[in-house]
Design an enzyme around this catalytic site. Structure first.
Site, PDB file in Angstrom:
ATOM      1  N   ASP A   1      -5.878  -7.319  -0.282  1.00  0.00           N
ATOM      2  CA  ASP A   1      -7.087  -8.079  -0.610  1.00  0.00           C
ATOM      3  C   ASP A   1      -6.983  -8.504  -2.079  1.00  0.00           C
ATOM      4  O   ASP A   1      -7.721  -8.024  -2.933  1.00  0.00           O
ATOM      5  CB  ASP A   1      -8.323  -7.215  -0.366  1.00  0.00           C
ATOM      6  CG  ASP A   1      -8.430  -6.802   1.081  1.00  0.00           C
ATOM      7  OD1 ASP A   1      -8.618  -7.679   1.926  1.00  0.00           O
ATOM      8  OD2 ASP A   1      -8.289  -5.592   1.375  1.00  0.00           O
TER       9      ASP A   1
ATOM     10  N   GLN B   1      -9.980 -10.041  -3.831  1.00  0.00           N
ATOM     11  CA  GLN B   1     -10.982  -8.987  -4.079  1.00  0.00           C
ATOM     12  C   GLN B   1     -10.598  -8.159  -5.314  1.00  0.00           C
ATOM     13  O   GLN B   1     -11.438  -7.848  -6.161  1.00  0.00           O
ATOM     14  CB  GLN B   1     -11.071  -8.086  -2.845  1.00  0.00           C
ATOM     15  CG  GLN B   1     -11.791  -6.771  -3.079  1.00  0.00           C
ATOM     16  CD  GLN B   1     -11.960  -5.949  -1.826  1.00  0.00           C
ATOM     17  OE1 GLN B   1     -12.773  -6.288  -0.976  1.00  0.00           O
ATOM     18  NE2 GLN B   1     -11.221  -4.867  -1.685  1.00  0.00           N
TER      19      GLN B   1
ATOM     20  N   SER C   1      -7.376  -2.040   8.762  1.00  0.00           N
ATOM     21  CA  SER C   1      -8.171  -1.355   9.789  1.00  0.00           C
ATOM     22  C   SER C   1      -8.375  -2.253  11.002  1.00  0.00           C
ATOM     23  O   SER C   1      -8.543  -1.785  12.116  1.00  0.00           O
ATOM     24  CB  SER C   1      -9.536  -0.961   9.220  1.00  0.00           C
ATOM     25  OG  SER C   1      -9.345  -0.178   8.074  1.00  0.00           O
TER      26      SER C   1
ATOM     27  N   MET D   1     -13.653   1.403   3.662  1.00  0.00           N
ATOM     28  CA  MET D   1     -14.639   1.244   4.740  1.00  0.00           C
ATOM     29  C   MET D   1     -14.192   2.084   5.944  1.00  0.00           C
ATOM     30  O   MET D   1     -14.576   1.816   7.072  1.00  0.00           O
ATOM     31  CB  MET D   1     -14.785  -0.223   5.118  1.00  0.00           C
ATOM     32  CG  MET D   1     -15.324  -1.051   3.937  1.00  0.00           C
ATOM     33  SD  MET D   1     -16.259  -2.507   4.420  1.00  0.00           S
ATOM     34  CE  MET D   1     -15.004  -3.471   5.211  1.00  0.00           C
TER      35      MET D   1
ATOM     36  N   GLY E   1      -2.043   2.596   4.503  1.00  0.00           N
ATOM     37  CA  GLY E   1      -2.333   1.830   3.277  1.00  0.00           C
ATOM     38  C   GLY E   1      -3.351   2.591   2.420  1.00  0.00           C
ATOM     39  O   GLY E   1      -3.153   2.793   1.216  1.00  0.00           O
ATOM     40  N   HIS E   2      -4.454   3.027   3.055  1.00  0.00           N
ATOM     41  CA  HIS E   2      -5.462   3.809   2.309  1.00  0.00           C
ATOM     42  C   HIS E   2      -4.841   5.098   1.777  1.00  0.00           C
ATOM     43  O   HIS E   2      -5.084   5.496   0.641  1.00  0.00           O
ATOM     44  CB  HIS E   2      -6.622   4.226   3.229  1.00  0.00           C
ATOM     45  CG  HIS E   2      -7.429   3.098   3.777  1.00  0.00           C
ATOM     46  ND1 HIS E   2      -7.466   2.807   5.112  1.00  0.00           N
ATOM     47  CD2 HIS E   2      -8.244   2.209   3.173  1.00  0.00           C
ATOM     48  CE1 HIS E   2      -8.273   1.772   5.317  1.00  0.00           C
ATOM     49  NE2 HIS E   2      -8.757   1.391   4.162  1.00  0.00           N
TER      50      HIS E   2
ATOM     51  N   GLY F   1      -6.203  -2.128  -2.893  1.00  0.00           N
ATOM     52  CA  GLY F   1      -4.927  -2.644  -2.388  1.00  0.00           C
ATOM     53  C   GLY F   1      -4.742  -4.124  -2.708  1.00  0.00           C
ATOM     54  O   GLY F   1      -5.715  -4.892  -2.758  1.00  0.00           O
ATOM     55  N   GLU F   2      -3.484  -4.504  -2.884  1.00  0.00           N
ATOM     56  CA  GLU F   2      -3.169  -5.912  -3.160  1.00  0.00           C
ATOM     57  C   GLU F   2      -3.283  -6.791  -1.918  1.00  0.00           C
ATOM     58  O   GLU F   2      -3.227  -8.005  -2.025  1.00  0.00           O
ATOM     59  CB  GLU F   2      -1.740  -6.040  -3.722  1.00  0.00           C
ATOM     60  CG  GLU F   2      -1.650  -5.655  -5.166  1.00  0.00           C
ATOM     61  CD  GLU F   2      -0.286  -5.948  -5.765  1.00  0.00           C
ATOM     62  OE1 GLU F   2       0.632  -6.357  -5.027  1.00  0.00           O
ATOM     63  OE2 GLU F   2      -0.148  -5.749  -6.983  1.00  0.00           O
TER      64      GLU F   2
ATOM     65  N   GLN G   1     -21.247  -7.150   2.995  1.00  0.00           N
ATOM     66  CA  GLN G   1     -20.082  -8.007   2.809  1.00  0.00           C
ATOM     67  C   GLN G   1     -19.603  -8.673   4.095  1.00  0.00           C
ATOM     68  O   GLN G   1     -18.566  -9.329   4.109  1.00  0.00           O
ATOM     69  CB  GLN G   1     -18.943  -7.247   2.132  1.00  0.00           C
ATOM     70  CG  GLN G   1     -18.286  -6.168   2.970  1.00  0.00           C
ATOM     71  CD  GLN G   1     -17.311  -5.342   2.135  1.00  0.00           C
ATOM     72  OE1 GLN G   1     -17.717  -4.506   1.338  1.00  0.00           O
ATOM     73  NE2 GLN G   1     -16.021  -5.581   2.318  1.00  0.00           N
TER      74      GLN G   1
HETATM   75  O1  PAF Z   1     -11.542  -3.373   0.707  1.00  0.00           O
HETATM   76  C1  PAF Z   1     -12.462  -2.751   1.277  1.00  0.00           C
HETATM   77  O2  PAF Z   1     -12.249  -1.919   2.152  1.00  0.00           O
HETATM   78  C2  PAF Z   1     -13.890  -3.054   0.882  1.00  0.00           C
HETATM   79  O3  PAF Z   1     -14.061  -4.394   0.561  1.00  0.00           O
HETATM   80  C3  PAF Z   1     -14.411  -2.150  -0.270  1.00  0.00           C
HETATM   81  C4  PAF Z   1     -13.653  -2.409  -1.547  1.00  0.00           C
HETATM   82  C5  PAF Z   1     -14.282  -0.691   0.140  1.00  0.00           C
HETATM   83  C6  PAF Z   1     -15.876  -2.445  -0.530  1.00  0.00           C
HETATM   84  O4  PAF Z   1     -16.673  -2.211   0.596  1.00  0.00           O
END
Ligand code: PAF
Length: 274
Positions: free
Chosen positions: A147, A150, A183, A26, A32-33, A144-145, A57
């Site tokens: 989340d 998720q 973020s 996002m 991390g990204h 990433g772990e 979301q």
């Molecule tokens: O983890 C995130 O940044 C978001 O939930 C994702 C997986 C990009 C979905 O919008």
């Protein structure tokens, strides 16, 4: 790096290559990204990084409005990383006229922790992730772990929808004081940032306590400690044997401690194996 707002332009670039890595984000990219992207670059011929703040979301319009956005800086960071395809859609490209959440049924696991605190959140995540996976048909997709719930949800979604993609979970990257990179961290003021550094201490303490105490004793202790941290309001602290969350974990038995809290007005989550 080349940035595209239409997925059709990207499909033309990747439809003949051997392997495609997808890193959904996002935006407001942090280390991390970048670690997910570096891993994707080392494992795939082409790498697509999507940057899209998915409105479906978010539980409140205020949270969506406040979510940090910094596309110029994001593209500069990608530029420095070599051959990236950035996908930067707008709402219309992503959802056309159909900006609706799909309803998934992932059972008990979506009714606890984030699923309980953020009703509908996982349906929103599932909707956008399924769209991205169907759009680009990647070989590997990276999450990433931090989340963790998720990540498990996405693995379940892929199994249920019989998508041919390998979901790769990547270790949480932390700041020097142990705060999980997010973020949202940049929204913290200085005192809140200091308090946020205690989250990992609570999790590490839980790991120590759990070696010699019961689940209940561990929880009681952590809740007590959390009360002492300035600006920090605990939403939940839970310990789960992930193999009990039936059907969602193919991996071996693993015990994890999960935390969600608000520091000031900023909601942060983290988890560790214990
Ligand atoms: O983890 C995130 O940044 C978001 O939930 C994702 C997986 C990009 C979905 O919008």
């Amino acid at each position: 790096m080349r940035a595209y707002s239409s997925h059709k332009d990207i499909i033309k670039l990747v439809n003949k290559v051997d392997s495609v890595g997808l890193v959904p984000t996002m935006g407001s990219l942090h280390e991390g990204h970048l670690s997910l992207i570096r891993r994707a670059l080392s494992e795939n011929e082409k790498v697509i990084v999507s940057i899209y703040v998915n409105p479906l979301q978010f539980n409140s319009s205020d949270d969506l409005k406040k979510y940090p956005r910094d596309i110029k800086n994001d593209l500069q960071k990608l530029e420095a990383l070599s051959d990236i395809i950035a996908y930067v859609p707008n709402d219309n490209e992503m959802y056309k006229k159909d900006k609706k959440k799909k309803k998934y049924n992932f059972g008990q696991f979506t009714k606890i922790m984030e699923g309980k605190m953020r009703p509908g959140h996982f349906n929103g995540v599932g909707t956008v992730v399924e769209k991205l996976l169907r759009m680009f048909n990647p070989t590997n997709a990276y999450f990433g772990e931090k989340d963790f719930q998720q990540l498990i949800l996405i693995k379940a979604l892929v199994r249920e929808q019989k998508l041919k993609v390998n979901i790769v979970g990547c270790k949480t990257i932390r700041e020097d004081d142990g705060l999980a990179m997010s973020s949202r961290n940049k929204l913290l003021n200085n005192t809140e940032r200091e308090s946020a550094g205690h989250i990992i201490r609570l999790l590490n303490k839980a790991r120590e306590l759990y070696k010699s105490s019961t689940l209940e004793e561990t929880k009681r202790n952590i809740l007590k400690d959390a009360l002492m941290i300035e600006n920090l309001n605990l939403e939940y602290f839970e310990i789960h044997d992930t193999s009990d969350l039936s059907g969602f974990f193919e991996q071996e038995k693993e015990i994890r401690a999960f935390i969600a809290c608000k520091v000031g007005n900023i909601r942060l989550i983290d988890n560790v194996t214990i």
